[in-house]
Scaffold this motif. Structure first.
Motif, PDB file in Angstrom:
ATOM      1  N   THR A 264       0.830  -1.215   0.000  1.00 56.05           N
ATOM      2  CA  THR A 264       0.000   0.000   0.000  1.00 56.05           C
ATOM      3  C   THR A 264       0.859   1.257   0.000  1.00 56.05           C
ATOM      4  N   LEU A 265       2.109   1.140   0.474  1.00 57.44           N
ATOM      5  CA  LEU A 265       2.957   2.327   0.644  1.00 57.44           C
ATOM      6  C   LEU A 265       3.992   2.486  -0.464  1.00 57.44           C
ATOM      7  N   ARG A 266       3.984   1.590  -1.460  1.00 59.81           N
ATOM      8  CA  ARG A 266       5.045   1.625  -2.472  1.00 59.81           C
ATOM      9  C   ARG A 266       4.746   2.625  -3.585  1.00 59.81           C
ATOM     10  N   THR A 267       5.797   3.402  -3.928  1.00 59.36           N
ATOM     11  CA  THR A 267       5.646   4.373  -5.016  1.00 59.36           C
ATOM     12  C   THR A 267       6.403   3.945  -6.267  1.00 59.36           C
ATOM     13  N   GLY A 268       7.186   2.877  -6.142  1.00 59.38           N
ATOM     14  CA  GLY A 268       7.993   2.439  -7.282  1.00 59.38           C
ATOM     15  C   GLY A 268       9.392   3.033  -7.278  1.00 59.38           C
ATOM     16  N   ARG A 269       9.684   3.911  -6.308  1.00 59.71           N
ATOM     17  CA  ARG A 269      11.044   4.463  -6.155  1.00 59.71           C
ATOM     18  C   ARG A 269      11.715   3.692  -5.023  1.00 59.71           C
ATOM     19  N   ALA A 270      12.809   2.982  -5.354  1.00 60.69           N
ATOM     20  CA  ALA A 270      13.372   2.022  -4.393  1.00 60.69           C
ATOM     21  C   ALA A 270      13.730   2.668  -3.050  1.00 60.69           C
ATOM     22  N   ALA A 271      14.428   3.803  -3.093  1.00 61.39           N
ATOM     23  CA  ALA A 271      14.916   4.395  -1.839  1.00 61.39           C
ATOM     24  C   ALA A 271      13.748   4.880  -0.985  1.00 61.39           C
TER      25      ALA A 271
ATOM     26  N   ARG B 268       0.837 -10.856   0.519  1.00 62.01           N
ATOM     27  CA  ARG B 268       1.468  -9.534   0.524  1.00 62.01           C
ATOM     28  C   ARG B 268       2.897  -9.606   1.063  1.00 62.01           C
ATOM     29  N   ILE B 269       3.085 -10.427   2.129  1.00 65.13           N
ATOM     30  CA  ILE B 269       4.421 -10.535   2.730  1.00 65.13           C
ATOM     31  C   ILE B 269       5.390 -11.186   1.744  1.00 65.13           C
ATOM     32  N   SER B 270       4.932 -12.260   1.083  1.00 68.95           N
ATOM     33  CA  SER B 270       5.865 -12.941   0.161  1.00 68.95           C
ATOM     34  C   SER B 270       6.158 -12.046  -1.042  1.00 68.95           C
ATOM     35  N   ALA B 271       5.141 -11.285  -1.507  1.00 64.03           N
ATOM     36  CA  ALA B 271       5.393 -10.360  -2.625  1.00 64.03           C
ATOM     37  C   ALA B 271       6.391  -9.299  -2.209  1.00 64.03           C
ATOM     38  N   CYS B 272       6.251  -8.833  -0.972  1.00 63.60           N
ATOM     39  CA  CYS B 272       7.149  -7.800  -0.461  1.00 63.60           C
ATOM     40  C   CYS B 272       8.576  -8.321  -0.379  1.00 63.60           C
ATOM     41  N   LEU B 273       8.724  -9.548   0.166  1.00 63.85           N
ATOM     42  CA  LEU B 273      10.070 -10.110   0.299  1.00 63.85           C
ATOM     43  C   LEU B 273      10.708 -10.322  -1.072  1.00 63.85           C
ATOM     44  N   ARG B 274       9.858 -10.798  -2.020  1.00 65.00           N
ATOM     45  CA  ARG B 274      10.384 -10.968  -3.382  1.00 65.00           C
ATOM     46  C   ARG B 274      10.820  -9.619  -3.938  1.00 65.00           C
ATOM     47  N   GLY B 275       9.964  -8.609  -3.735  1.00 67.73           N
ATOM     48  CA  GLY B 275      10.254  -7.265  -4.262  1.00 67.73           C
ATOM     49  C   GLY B 275      11.471  -6.644  -3.623  1.00 67.73           C
TER      50      GLY B 275
ATOM     51  N   GLU C   8      16.895   9.690  -2.229  1.00 67.41           N
ATOM     52  CA  GLU C   8      15.732   9.975  -3.080  1.00 67.41           C
ATOM     53  C   GLU C   8      15.697  11.462  -3.480  1.00 67.41           C
ATOM     54  N   ILE C   9      15.962  12.343  -2.501  1.00 70.20           N
ATOM     55  CA  ILE C   9      15.952  13.785  -2.791  1.00 70.20           C
ATOM     56  C   ILE C   9      16.995  14.096  -3.869  1.00 70.20           C
ATOM     57  N   ALA C  10      18.201  13.508  -3.709  1.00 71.20           N
ATOM     58  CA  ALA C  10      19.267  13.765  -4.692  1.00 71.20           C
ATOM     59  C   ALA C  10      18.834  13.301  -6.080  1.00 71.20           C
ATOM     60  N   GLY C  11      18.177  12.145  -6.137  1.00 72.21           N
ATOM     61  CA  GLY C  11      17.678  11.663  -7.435  1.00 72.21           C
ATOM     62  C   GLY C  11      16.640  12.611  -8.011  1.00 72.21           C
ATOM     63  N   ASN C  12      15.787  13.168  -7.157  1.00 71.18           N
ATOM     64  CA  ASN C  12      14.726  14.059  -7.641  1.00 71.18           C
ATOM     65  C   ASN C  12      15.263  15.369  -8.208  1.00 71.18           C
TER      66      ASN C  12
ATOM     67  N   ALA D  71      10.179  15.612   2.459  1.00 71.12           N
ATOM     68  CA  ALA D  71      10.826  16.358   1.372  1.00 71.12           C
ATOM     69  C   ALA D  71      11.105  15.433   0.186  1.00 71.12           C
ATOM     70  N   ALA D  72      11.500  14.181   0.492  1.00 70.94           N
ATOM     71  CA  ALA D  72      11.764  13.223  -0.595  1.00 70.94           C
ATOM     72  C   ALA D  72      10.487  12.923  -1.373  1.00 70.94           C
ATOM     73  N   LEU D  73       9.359  12.818  -0.648  1.00 68.95           N
ATOM     74  CA  LEU D  73       8.086  12.497  -1.319  1.00 68.95           C
ATOM     75  C   LEU D  73       7.576  13.681  -2.129  1.00 68.95           C
ATOM     76  N   MET D  74       7.826  14.904  -1.626  1.00 68.53           N
ATOM     77  CA  MET D  74       7.225  16.080  -2.233  1.00 68.53           C
ATOM     78  C   MET D  74       8.145  16.819  -3.207  1.00 68.53           C
TER      79      MET D  74
END
Lengths: 68, 618
Positions: free
Chosen positions: B28-35, B87-94, B209-213, B255-258
């Motif tokens: 539920t909390l994943r944005t697709g940005r690893a960091a 969800r847990i196994s998907a998370c661990l795989r991810g 993440e901020i540096a990447g943004n 700040a990283a999210l926004m």
């Protein structure tokens, strides 16, 4: 005018930001940063080197065998 | 008190439950940005711990055995339910599979980067070993009101409202919940300062993440993260049980999210869910996050898109999982304010908005005079250059370290000239810095409210290197200064430990290493471990030391004699044999005069250093 070229996809944004920056401007900015860094480091060193030296001596003195 | 083995099993069971719950929440909390996603995972892990402490504390079951059993049952339930198991196994795989696949290739392609991460991990491990396991928290505020809360909660097995003269003890306790979580199992403060290292991890990931943004490439981002966590004030704070580090982690994660635009409606929903949850949890640790809001609002405005408005105007589009996470975080954040409202009639008790109290309690009213004073400490009085070993309360110093000051400041100025994205980020951080420094009491340690600021200077250094692209010779010189000062920053943060008398540590492991050493020694020698101690304290005395490292002594507060004829009679009536009254000649003259009479008539003995014993006690 020399435009900054992107060398890899992940650098594209950064290079795009700097597009249009002339070589003279880049050199001037870089030299300004270098001089400011050295000046600030001189200040920092003057204020802190003695502390670091005394702290190291303190650890060495109190941790050596037979110090107790 | 549980045996060490049973306590360790219960702690592992509780940690497993917190980890599994965080994994179950992660999709539920994943944005697709690893960091950013990893930072959210660590936040969820800490959020579950806070929730467990509050829930068990409210029902009076905040005890090793109860928590261990409930968490073991919870873990089994999470693994048994098919939805959460998936969800847990998907998370661990991810989480695990991409790292396992990427590691060898990444290490081959970028050996310097791989080496830097290994060095980073080794450094953190060293700090963990050195500071957490060997050194107890030594900060004045921790000993005065953060850790006494923890001691009272662990002693009573509930979220007991402490009866102490230090009014700041009533401030929000989200951060102390985490310290208490690590203390309750072994009934000891040995691991109480562990949570600081999770906040350091969040800070590193958020800065990455901020540096990447703002357009820094991947190797540069890793160096940004490393240099940001080496800012001396941060690791020093991570070991002290203060609540400033959760604010740093929360602010940088926000700040990283926004600091980037939403990529889709789903991405916008996840970002706003995370934003609300992180803000609520952080406010539950320390309300000063509200003073940092202007910078976050600026980043939100600069990166707002129509998608964001559409998503926010249609709250029914959020999933039930997201709503539950935000509701839980809002409860955990609001709990302390509601409690104060019910108990004292003001959610912000003991703060009186707009008034600086004589206790040094924050006023919350913005004033430019405060900003001027804080800048004076930073610039005129040399706080920027530290000039003494960095300690957690940062008395007349910034604790930013040589890298952020010498390399970060000039490079950030240059980066702001050439990069619009970085300019916006720097302006947002400056706005938050002005807002917070103008809103807190401008005393000598007010610069600790701005220890998140060097992060933007570290990012600025790498934006400068990558966008200005200095000529090779200059770049090499600047990078050499950066490496040297970065290393020196890491070394200088150890001077806090170096300033300690290590020979004392060898003789008395973990008993106490602090500037209150004589007092601690006296207490250790003269008051038995299971004694009840009456404490007559001034509002700022560091009373935590009285509890002992395993929270074995019971502390009661003596403010007036309540009609008792003498101190010894009052102590007998309250089941105590000892009085701790370090300022008895200058504080509380009623009790002081009664004590003088008792000493003259032989009913009390002076054991020195403010410790008095009833005649005939051990």
């Amino acid at each position: 005018m020399t435009a900054v070229q992107s060398t890899s996809p992940q650098d594209a944004t950064g290079a795009a930001n700097a597009r249009g920056l002339s070589r003279a401007m880049r050199v001037a900015l870089s030299l300004a940063v270098l001089c400011a860094s050295l000046a600030l480091y001189r200040q920092y060193h003057a204020k802190n080197w003695d502390i670091a030296r005394r702290a190291a001596l303190h650890v060495a003195r109190t941790m050596r065998p037979g110090a107790l | 008190m549980p045996s060490p083995f049973a306590a360790s099993i219960c702690l592992l069971s509780a940690l497993a439950f917190a980890a599994l719950s965080a994994f179950a929440m992660w999709p539920t909390l994943r944005t697709g940005r690893a960091a950013a996603d990893c930072a959210s995972l660590v936040f969820a892990f800490l959020g579950v711990q806070t929730a467990m402490v509050v829930a068990s504390g409210l029902v009076g079951a905040f005890k090793c055995g109860a928590l261990g059993c409930v968490c073991a049952i919870g873990s089994v339930a999470l693994l048994a339910a098919s939805a959460s198991r998936a969800r847990i196994s998907a998370c661990l795989r991810g989480l695990v599979v991409p790292i396992a696949r990427a590691m060898p290739g990444a290490a081959r392609r970028h050996p310097l980067l791989a080496l830097s991460w290994v060095a980073f991990a080794a450094l953190l491990a060293l700090r963990f070993r050195m500071f957490v396991l060997l050194l107890p928290p030594t900060s004045f505020d921790s000993l005065t009101y953060h850790l006494p809360k923890v001691a009272q909660w662990v002693q009573t097995g509930s979220l007991h409202l402490p009866d102490l003269p230090v009014k700041r003890v009533f401030w929000p306790g989200g951060s102390e919940c985490l310290n208490a979580w690590w203390a309750v199992f072994h009934h000891s403060d040995m691991l109480a300062n562990v949570p600081g290292h999770f906040f350091l991890a969040i800070i590193a990931l958020a800065v990455y993440e901020i540096a990447g943004n703002v357009g820094v490439g991947r190797p540069g981002r890793a160096w940004c993260a490393l240099s940001a966590v080496l800012v001396p004030a941060l690791p020093v704070h991570a070991t002290t049980c203060l609540n400033d580090l959760p604010v740093v982690a929360g602010f940088l994660h926000l700040a990283a999210l926004m600091s980037r635009k939403s990529e889709s409606e789903g991405d916008a929903r996840t970002r706003w869910t995370l934003c609300a949850a992180v803000a609520c949890l952080t406010v539950g640790s320390k309300p000063t996050l509200a003073f940092l809001a202007p910078g976050i609002l600026l980043l939100m405005a600069a990166n707002a898109r129509r998608t964001d408005f559409r998503v926010l105007l249609h709250p029914m589009g959020f999933s039930r999982g997201a709503a539950a996470i935000v509701a839980a975080a809002a409860f955990l954040g609001a709990f302390w304010y509601v409690r104060n409202w019910i108990r004292f009639g003001s959610p912000l008790y003991p703060v009186v908005l707009g008034e600086n109290s004589e206790d040094g309690i924050q006023s919350g009213a913005f004033s430019l005079a405060s900003v001027r004073l804080a800048l004076g400490y930073l610039l005129d009085k040399g706080g920027l250059f530290d000039g003494k070993p960095v300690i957690a309360n940062l008395w007349y110093m910034a604790g930013w370290g040589p890298f952020a000051v010498c390399c970060g400041i000039p490079a950030s100025a240059a980066a702001a000239v050439v990069s619009r994205k970085y300019r916006v980020l720097l302006f947002a951080f400056l706005l938050s810095a002005v807002s917070v420094l103008g809103s807190v009491v401008p005393d000598g340690s007010c610069l600790r409210f701005a220890i998140w600021f060097p992060a933007v200077l570290c990012v600025g250094f790498f934006v400068f290197l990558e966008t200005v692209r200095p000529p090779r010779a200059i770049a090499a010189t600047v990078a050499a200064i950066g490496l040297w000062t970065g290393f020196f920053a890491g070394a200088s943060s150890l001077t806090n430990a170096a300033a300690i008398d290590w020979s004392f540590l060898r003789r008395h492991p973990r008993s106490s290493v602090s500037n209150l050493r004589p007092l601690v020694l006296k207490i250790l020698r003269t008051i038995p471990e299971d004694a009840t101690v009456a404490a007559c304290l001034w509002r700022e005395d560091p009373l935590y030391l009285l509890y002992g490292p395993r929270f074995t002594r019971r502390i009661i507060t003596l403010e007036t004699l309540d009609g008792a004829a003498s101190i010894s009679e009052w102590l007998r009536a309250n089941g105590a044999d000892y009085l701790f009254f370090p300022r008895y000649r200058s504080w509380n003259h009623e009790v002081g005069a009664a004590l003088a009479r008792d000493l003259a008539e032989g009913r009390m003995e002076d054991r020195g250093m403010g410790v008095f014993a009833r005649k005939g006690s051990k």
